[in-house]
Design a protein around this motif. Structure first.
Motif, PDB file in Angstrom:
ATOM      1  N   ASN A   1       0.815  -1.219   0.000  1.00  0.00           N
ATOM      2  CA  ASN A   1       0.000   0.000   0.000  1.00  0.00           C
ATOM      3  C   ASN A   1       0.846   1.266   0.000  1.00  0.00           C
ATOM      4  OD1 ASN A   1       0.991  -0.216   2.545  1.00  0.00           O
ATOM      5  ND2 ASN A   1      -0.967  -0.068   3.608  1.00  0.00           N
TER       6      ASN A   1
ATOM      7  N   GLY B   1      -5.777  -9.963  15.274  1.00  0.00           N
ATOM      8  CA  GLY B   1      -6.762  -9.737  14.215  1.00  0.00           C
ATOM      9  C   GLY B   1      -6.476  -8.486  13.406  1.00  0.00           C
ATOM     10  N   GLY B   2      -5.282  -7.912  13.587  1.00  0.00           N
ATOM     11  CA  GLY B   2      -4.907  -6.686  12.865  1.00  0.00           C
ATOM     12  C   GLY B   2      -4.208  -7.001  11.552  1.00  0.00           C
ATOM     13  N   ASP B   3      -3.692  -5.963  10.907  1.00  0.00           N
ATOM     14  CA  ASP B   3      -3.005  -6.124   9.619  1.00  0.00           C
ATOM     15  C   ASP B   3      -1.853  -7.117   9.719  1.00  0.00           C
ATOM     16  OD1 ASP B   3      -4.550  -4.316   8.155  1.00  0.00           O
ATOM     17  OD2 ASP B   3      -3.330  -2.615   8.772  1.00  0.00           O
ATOM     18  N   VAL B   4      -1.083  -6.990  10.801  1.00  0.00           N
ATOM     19  CA  VAL B   4       0.107  -7.842  10.918  1.00  0.00           C
ATOM     20  C   VAL B   4      -0.290  -9.309  11.053  1.00  0.00           C
ATOM     21  CG1 VAL B   4       2.104  -8.403  12.365  1.00  0.00           C
ATOM     22  CG2 VAL B   4       1.592  -6.018  11.826  1.00  0.00           C
TER      23      VAL B   4
ATOM     24  N   GLU C   1      -1.665 -10.554   7.687  1.00  0.00           N
ATOM     25  CA  GLU C   1      -0.557 -10.682   6.712  1.00  0.00           C
ATOM     26  C   GLU C   1       0.314 -11.888   7.060  1.00  0.00           C
ATOM     27  OE1 GLU C   1       1.654  -7.053   6.546  1.00  0.00           O
ATOM     28  OE2 GLU C   1       0.259  -6.141   5.141  1.00  0.00           O
TER      29      GLU C   1
ATOM     30  N   HIS D   1      -8.390 -15.217  17.107  1.00  0.00           N
ATOM     31  CA  HIS D   1      -8.695 -13.797  17.340  1.00  0.00           C
ATOM     32  C   HIS D   1      -9.730 -13.677  18.456  1.00  0.00           C
ATOM     33  CE1 HIS D   1      -9.264  -9.629  16.877  1.00  0.00           C
ATOM     34  NE2 HIS D   1     -10.382  -9.678  16.170  1.00  0.00           N
ATOM     35  N   ARG D   2      -9.560 -12.663  19.277  1.00  0.00           N
ATOM     36  CA  ARG D   2     -10.402 -12.552  20.475  1.00  0.00           C
ATOM     37  C   ARG D   2     -11.832 -12.060  20.209  1.00  0.00           C
ATOM     38  NH1 ARG D   2      -7.374  -7.550  23.618  1.00  0.00           N
ATOM     39  NH2 ARG D   2      -7.696  -5.958  22.028  1.00  0.00           N
ATOM     40  N   ARG D   3     -12.093 -11.582  18.999  1.00  0.00           N
ATOM     41  CA  ARG D   3     -13.441 -11.106  18.674  1.00  0.00           C
ATOM     42  C   ARG D   3     -13.996 -11.883  17.484  1.00  0.00           C
ATOM     43  NH1 ARG D   3     -13.879  -5.782  16.799  1.00  0.00           N
ATOM     44  NH2 ARG D   3     -11.672  -5.653  16.233  1.00  0.00           N
TER      45      ARG D   3
ATOM     46  N   ARG E   1      -9.778  -6.770  12.588  1.00  0.00           N
ATOM     47  CA  ARG E   1      -9.463  -5.342  12.499  1.00  0.00           C
ATOM     48  C   ARG E   1      -8.715  -5.028  11.192  1.00  0.00           C
ATOM     49  NH1 ARG E   1      -8.677  -1.461  16.331  1.00  0.00           N
ATOM     50  NH2 ARG E   1      -9.222  -2.898  17.997  1.00  0.00           N
TER      51      ARG E   1
ATOM     52  N   ILE F   1      -0.146  -9.218  18.202  1.00  0.00           N
ATOM     53  CA  ILE F   1      -1.247  -8.560  18.916  1.00  0.00           C
ATOM     54  C   ILE F   1      -0.984  -7.069  19.159  1.00  0.00           C
ATOM     55  CG2 ILE F   1      -2.042 -10.684  20.016  1.00  0.00           C
ATOM     56  CD1 ILE F   1      -0.565  -9.562  22.587  1.00  0.00           C
ATOM     57  N   GLY F   2      -0.287  -6.465  18.206  1.00  0.00           N
ATOM     58  CA  GLY F   2      -0.113  -5.020  18.302  1.00  0.00           C
ATOM     59  C   GLY F   2       1.274  -4.620  18.757  1.00  0.00           C
TER      60      GLY F   2
ATOM     61  N   ARG G   1      -0.897   4.546  11.727  1.00  0.00           N
ATOM     62  CA  ARG G   1       0.538   4.211  11.719  1.00  0.00           C
ATOM     63  C   ARG G   1       0.842   3.348  10.504  1.00  0.00           C
ATOM     64  NH1 ARG G   1      -0.763   4.501  17.093  1.00  0.00           N
ATOM     65  NH2 ARG G   1       0.339   6.261  18.008  1.00  0.00           N
ATOM     66  N   GLN G   2       1.363   3.983   9.480  1.00  0.00           N
ATOM     67  CA  GLN G   2       1.701   3.312   8.231  1.00  0.00           C
ATOM     68  C   GLN G   2       3.052   3.851   7.786  1.00  0.00           C
ATOM     69  OE1 GLN G   2      -1.252   1.574   6.039  1.00  0.00           O
ATOM     70  NE2 GLN G   2      -1.309   1.062   8.177  1.00  0.00           N
TER      71      GLN G   2
HETATM   72  P1  NAP Z   1      -3.161  -3.654  15.677  1.00  0.00           P
HETATM   73  O1  NAP Z   1      -3.726  -3.094  14.417  1.00  0.00           O
HETATM   74  O2  NAP Z   1      -3.202  -2.847  16.906  1.00  0.00           O
HETATM   75  O3  NAP Z   1      -3.919  -5.038  15.939  1.00  0.00           O
HETATM   76  C1  NAP Z   1      -3.657  -5.786  17.070  1.00  0.00           C
HETATM   77  C2  NAP Z   1      -4.585  -6.979  17.076  1.00  0.00           C
HETATM   78  O4  NAP Z   1      -4.265  -7.788  18.203  1.00  0.00           O
HETATM   79  C3  NAP Z   1      -6.051  -6.582  17.195  1.00  0.00           C
HETATM   80  O5  NAP Z   1      -6.817  -7.390  16.364  1.00  0.00           O
HETATM   81  C4  NAP Z   1      -6.336  -6.831  18.678  1.00  0.00           C
HETATM   82  O6  NAP Z   1      -7.659  -7.247  18.905  1.00  0.00           O
HETATM   83  C5  NAP Z   1      -5.403  -7.961  19.015  1.00  0.00           C
HETATM   84  N1  NAP Z   1      -4.967  -7.937  20.411  1.00  0.00           N
HETATM   85  C6  NAP Z   1      -4.443  -6.897  21.089  1.00  0.00           C
HETATM   86  N2  NAP Z   1      -4.103  -7.265  22.340  1.00  0.00           N
HETATM   87  C7  NAP Z   1      -4.430  -8.572  22.440  1.00  0.00           C
HETATM   88  C8  NAP Z   1      -4.310  -9.515  23.478  1.00  0.00           C
HETATM   89  N3  NAP Z   1      -3.791  -9.211  24.666  1.00  0.00           N
HETATM   90  N4  NAP Z   1      -4.751 -10.767  23.238  1.00  0.00           N
HETATM   91  C9  NAP Z   1      -5.269 -11.097  22.048  1.00  0.00           C
HETATM   92  N5  NAP Z   1      -5.408 -10.262  21.017  1.00  0.00           N
HETATM   93  C10 NAP Z   1      -4.980  -9.001  21.213  1.00  0.00           C
HETATM   94  O7  NAP Z   1      -1.617  -4.075  15.507  1.00  0.00           O
HETATM   95  P2  NAP Z   1      -0.762  -4.630  14.294  1.00  0.00           P
HETATM   96  O8  NAP Z   1      -1.541  -5.568  13.455  1.00  0.00           O
HETATM   97  O9  NAP Z   1       0.521  -5.070  14.886  1.00  0.00           O
HETATM   98  O10 NAP Z   1      -0.481  -3.335  13.441  1.00  0.00           O
HETATM   99  C11 NAP Z   1       0.220  -2.243  14.029  1.00  0.00           C
HETATM  100  C12 NAP Z   1       0.070  -1.011  13.155  1.00  0.00           C
HETATM  101  O11 NAP Z   1       0.784  -1.182  11.922  1.00  0.00           O
HETATM  102  C13 NAP Z   1      -1.377  -0.761  12.774  1.00  0.00           C
HETATM  103  O12 NAP Z   1      -1.602   0.619  12.775  1.00  0.00           O
HETATM  104  C14 NAP Z   1      -1.475  -1.327  11.392  1.00  0.00           C
HETATM  105  O13 NAP Z   1      -2.500  -0.739  10.610  1.00  0.00           O
HETATM  106  C15 NAP Z   1      -0.112  -1.006  10.826  1.00  0.00           C
HETATM  107  N6  NAP Z   1       0.257  -1.951   9.760  1.00  0.00           N
HETATM  108  C16 NAP Z   1      -0.097  -1.660   8.490  1.00  0.00           C
HETATM  109  C17 NAP Z   1       0.206  -2.532   7.463  1.00  0.00           C
HETATM  110  C18 NAP Z   1      -0.157  -2.197   6.070  1.00  0.00           C
HETATM  111  O14 NAP Z   1      -0.768  -1.183   5.846  1.00  0.00           O
HETATM  112  N7  NAP Z   1       0.207  -3.007   5.090  1.00  0.00           N
HETATM  113  C19 NAP Z   1       0.859  -3.720   7.717  1.00  0.00           C
HETATM  114  C20 NAP Z   1       1.187  -4.005   9.016  1.00  0.00           C
HETATM  115  C21 NAP Z   1       0.873  -3.120  10.030  1.00  0.00           C
HETATM  116  P3  NAP Z   1      -8.914  -6.254  18.719  1.00  0.00           P
HETATM  117  O15 NAP Z   1      -9.109  -6.142  17.250  1.00  0.00           O
HETATM  118  O16 NAP Z   1     -10.000  -6.959  19.418  1.00  0.00           O
HETATM  119  O17 NAP Z   1      -8.510  -4.964  19.369  1.00  0.00           O
END
Ligand code: NAP
Length: 311
Positions: free
Chosen positions: A48, A156-159, A162, A178-180, A184, A241-242, A287-288
């Protein structure tokens, strides 16, 4: 003494370096790892970023670094432990910042904090014990070890999505826990994931324990709606998980929110004059890579204004 020290060499730091070199600022980039690029280095594919569809994260980091090198940016290795302010000379002079790292000290008139963020841990039994023996936080780095084996991805996020798509190319079976009941991640990633025959999403569930002998053999998963607990047999657990900001060393230096993200507007100016922030460690909505790169450019513009006394 430098005009500007940039702490961190991910997309925000390298973008700031490019803009600072073009602005003619005496700039030093301090990086804790010998390879620049930050989190994108462990991203197998970035789809992206405008104009570079499908680029490999490592290649992208290399290109970003080459761009900064081409303009003559200076780099120093070191992990920053503190940044202190010292008022030097007359009251009208800009303060001097001393940056202390494990490998030495550096001084500058302004600082851009671009240290980014790192993965969160689950904090469950067995996670620490089996890290490196089946528990991983980087599918791109460790996925190849689990070719034709079973892997669980948590998140359940992008990471997470992916990672699951990436792992499904080599693993016999991938479970996404995923917990929900809703992901996301971006819709396009969800569609790709849900079309894969060897991926199963385990909805409304959390991982309670990682089990194994000398390596991972199963994860214990609890359905948060029914309360039912079951084991999923697996060779690997990828935790996605973030993230959390890498700002511990800057506590007290600039205002942060409760999660440690540094508070600043689009110009990156923090509560401390002369200290700016760019990239994932800034408190912001999106955050991208593209927003990190934009942050780096904006912060340098604010640095220039600061240095010529516009603030
Ligand atoms: P994220 O978007 O914050 O997603 C974290 C996921 O983990 C969520 O689905 C969350 O559940 C879950 N989670 C959080 N704490 C948890 C726990 N204790 N137990 C179980 N599940 C838990 O994080 P990310 O995927 O690492 O991404 C980080 C940032 O980088 C984001 O802003 C993302 O958009 C960006 N990113 C972008 C791209 C891209 O554009 N290609 C690629 C990678 C990352 P809930 O959904 O229920 O909150």
């Amino acid at each position: 003494m430098h005009d500007l020290i940039i702490v961190g060499s991910g997309p925000a730091g390298l973008s700031a370096a490019v803009y600072a070199m073009r602005a003619g600022l005496d700039t030093l980039v301090i990086e804790k790892d010998p390879v620049s690029g930050g989190q994108i280095l462990i991203t197998y594919e970035v789809d992206n970023y405008l104009g570079l569809p499908g680029i490999n994260g490592f290649d992208m980091g290399t290109k970003f670094r080459e761009h900064a090198d081409k303009l003559g940016a200076k780099f120093a290795e070191g992990t920053v432990s503190s940044i202190t302010t010292e008022k030097k000379g007359s009251d009208t002079e800009a303060p001097l910042f001393k940056v202390t790292t494990d490998l030495g000290e550096h001084e500058a008139k302004t600082i851009i904090l671009a240290t980014g963020a790192s993965h969160n841990k689950l904090g469950v039994k067995g996670e620490e014990e089996f890290t490196g023996r089946g528990v991983s936080y980087c599918a791109t780095c460790d996925g190849a070890f689990f070719r034709n084996k079973v892997a669980v991805v948590n998140g359940g996020g992008d990471v997470a999505v992916e990672d699951a798509i990436f792992l499904a190319r080599g693993c016999s079976k991938v479970y996404l826990v995923h917990r929900r009941d809703e992901l996301r991640a971006a819709k396009i990633l969800q569609q790709e994931l849900l079309a894969l025959p060897n991926v199963e999403v385990v909805w409304d569930s959390v991982i309670e324990e990682v089990k194994g002998d000398n390596k991972v053999t199963a994860v214990s998963v609890k359905n948060v709606k029914s309360g039912e607990t079951k084991d999923i047999e697996t060779d690997a657990l990828f935790v996605a998980i973030g993230i959390h900001p890498l700002t511990e060393a800057f506590s007290g230096l600039a205002d942060m929110d409760d999660n440690g993200y540094i508070i600043a507007g689009e110009d990156g100016a923090t509560s401390t004059p002369g200290i700016f922030v760019a990239g994932d460690s800034r408190k912001k909505r999106l955050r991208q890579i593209v927003t990190a790169v934009a942050d780096g450019a904006n912060a340098v513009t604010a640095v220039q204004d600061f240095l010529i006394g516009k603030e």
